[in-house]
Motif scaffolding. Structure first.
Motif, short mmCIF file in Angstrom:
data_model
loop_
_atom_site.label_atom_id
_atom_site.label_comp_id
_atom_site.label_asym_id
_atom_site.label_seq_id
_atom_site.Cartn_x
_atom_site.Cartn_y
_atom_site.Cartn_z
N PHE A 143 9.79 7.12 -7.40
CA PHE A 143 10.27 5.85 -7.92
C PHE A 143 11.04 5.09 -6.84
O PHE A 143 12.02 5.57 -6.30
CB PHE A 143 11.15 6.08 -9.15
N ALA A 144 10.54 3.91 -6.55
CA ALA A 144 11.16 3.01 -5.59
C ALA A 144 10.98 1.61 -6.16
O ALA A 144 10.39 1.43 -7.23
CB ALA A 144 10.51 3.14 -4.22
N ASP A 145 11.48 0.63 -5.46
CA ASP A 145 11.43 -0.74 -5.93
C ASP A 145 10.80 -1.61 -4.84
O ASP A 145 11.27 -1.60 -3.70
CB ASP A 145 12.86 -1.19 -6.23
N LEU A 146 9.75 -2.32 -5.18
CA LEU A 146 9.08 -3.21 -4.23
C LEU A 146 9.68 -4.60 -4.36
O LEU A 146 9.75 -5.15 -5.46
CB LEU A 146 7.58 -3.25 -4.53
N ARG A 147 10.13 -5.13 -3.24
CA ARG A 147 10.65 -6.50 -3.19
C ARG A 147 9.76 -7.28 -2.24
O ARG A 147 9.86 -7.13 -1.03
CB ARG A 147 12.10 -6.52 -2.71
N ARG A 148 8.86 -8.07 -2.81
CA ARG A 148 7.95 -8.84 -1.99
C ARG A 148 8.72 -9.87 -1.18
O ARG A 148 9.72 -10.37 -1.65
CB ARG A 148 6.90 -9.49 -2.87
N PRO A 149 8.28 -10.14 0.03
CA PRO A 149 6.96 -9.79 0.54
C PRO A 149 6.90 -8.47 1.33
O PRO A 149 5.80 -7.96 1.54
CB PRO A 149 6.63 -10.95 1.48
N GLY B 72 0.81 -1.20 0.00
CA GLY B 72 0.00 0.00 0.00
C GLY B 72 0.85 1.26 0.00
O GLY B 72 0.55 2.23 -0.71
N VAL B 73 1.92 1.26 0.79
CA VAL B 73 2.83 2.40 0.83
C VAL B 73 3.49 2.58 -0.54
O VAL B 73 3.57 3.69 -1.07
CB VAL B 73 3.89 2.23 1.94
N PHE B 74 3.92 1.49 -1.14
CA PHE B 74 4.53 1.54 -2.47
C PHE B 74 3.56 2.14 -3.49
O PHE B 74 3.94 3.00 -4.28
CB PHE B 74 4.96 0.13 -2.90
N GLY B 75 2.32 1.70 -3.46
CA GLY B 75 1.31 2.24 -4.37
C GLY B 75 1.09 3.73 -4.18
O GLY B 75 0.95 4.48 -5.14
N ARG B 76 1.06 4.16 -2.94
CA ARG B 76 0.88 5.59 -2.65
C ARG B 76 2.08 6.40 -3.13
O ARG B 76 1.93 7.51 -3.63
CB ARG B 76 0.62 5.79 -1.16
N LEU B 77 3.28 5.85 -2.97
CA LEU B 77 4.48 6.55 -3.47
C LEU B 77 4.44 6.64 -5.00
O LEU B 77 4.79 7.67 -5.57
CB LEU B 77 5.75 5.85 -2.99
N GLN B 78 4.00 5.57 -5.66
CA GLN B 78 3.88 5.60 -7.11
C GLN B 78 2.90 6.69 -7.56
O GLN B 78 3.18 7.41 -8.51
CB GLN B 78 3.41 4.26 -7.65
N LYS B 79 1.78 6.80 -6.87
CA LYS B 79 0.80 7.84 -7.21
C LYS B 79 1.38 9.23 -7.05
O LYS B 79 0.98 10.17 -7.72
CB LYS B 79 -0.46 7.70 -6.35
N ALA C 85 16.92 4.54 -3.54
CA ALA C 85 18.32 4.89 -3.78
C ALA C 85 18.43 6.33 -4.26
O ALA C 85 18.01 6.64 -5.37
CB ALA C 85 18.93 3.95 -4.80
N PRO C 86 18.98 7.21 -3.44
CA PRO C 86 19.25 8.56 -3.93
C PRO C 86 20.41 8.51 -4.93
O PRO C 86 21.45 7.92 -4.63
CB PRO C 86 19.61 9.34 -2.67
N ALA C 87 20.22 9.09 -6.09
CA ALA C 87 21.25 9.07 -7.14
C ALA C 87 22.06 10.36 -7.07
O ALA C 87 21.50 11.44 -7.24
CB ALA C 87 20.60 8.91 -8.50
#
Length: 122
Positions: free
Chosen positions: A63-69, A52-59, A75-77
């Protein structure tokens, strides 16, 4: 190249510090020793809210990376992120975590987080 690595180390350390201060329940599973990691941090959510947090960040156009579970990688570039971008990410993360816990958007949700995230895309 040395200057980029130095900036990368500082950005990642700043991100690690802000997450530890503002989200003590989140577990950073990336090695703490900077010589044993790159720029990214893997953040473990032990409460089942990572998707849910990942989805909210996408909205919010973050940009982040979800690694289930249960892991979110960020990563700051050093080529295009600054300390303000790291701070804006942590603020958006805080908003996403609170919204997910409450099951809706906060009063200043959505558009405010998207506005904060615009700096992350530059």
């Amino acid at each position: 190249l040395d200057a980029l690595r130095a900036k990368s180390l500082k950005l990642t350390a700043y991100l690690e510090l802000l997450i530890a201060l503002e989200h003590p329940s989140l577990e950073i599973v990336t090695p703490r020793d900077p010589s044993r990691r790159g720029a990214q941090l893997s953040i473990k959510f032990n409460d089942g809210t990572v998707e849910g947090v990942f989805g909210r960040l996408q909205k919010a156009h973050i940009f982040a990376d979800l690694r289930r579970p249960d892991v979110l990688r960020v990563a700051p570039a050093p080529l295009y992120n600054c300390f303000g971008d790291v701070r804006a990410f942590v603020e958006a993360l805080t908003q996403a975590v609170h919204e997910e816990e409450l099951g809706g958007e906060l009063e200043f949700g959505g558009e405010a987080a998207a506005a904060q995230a615009e700096g992350l895309e530059e």
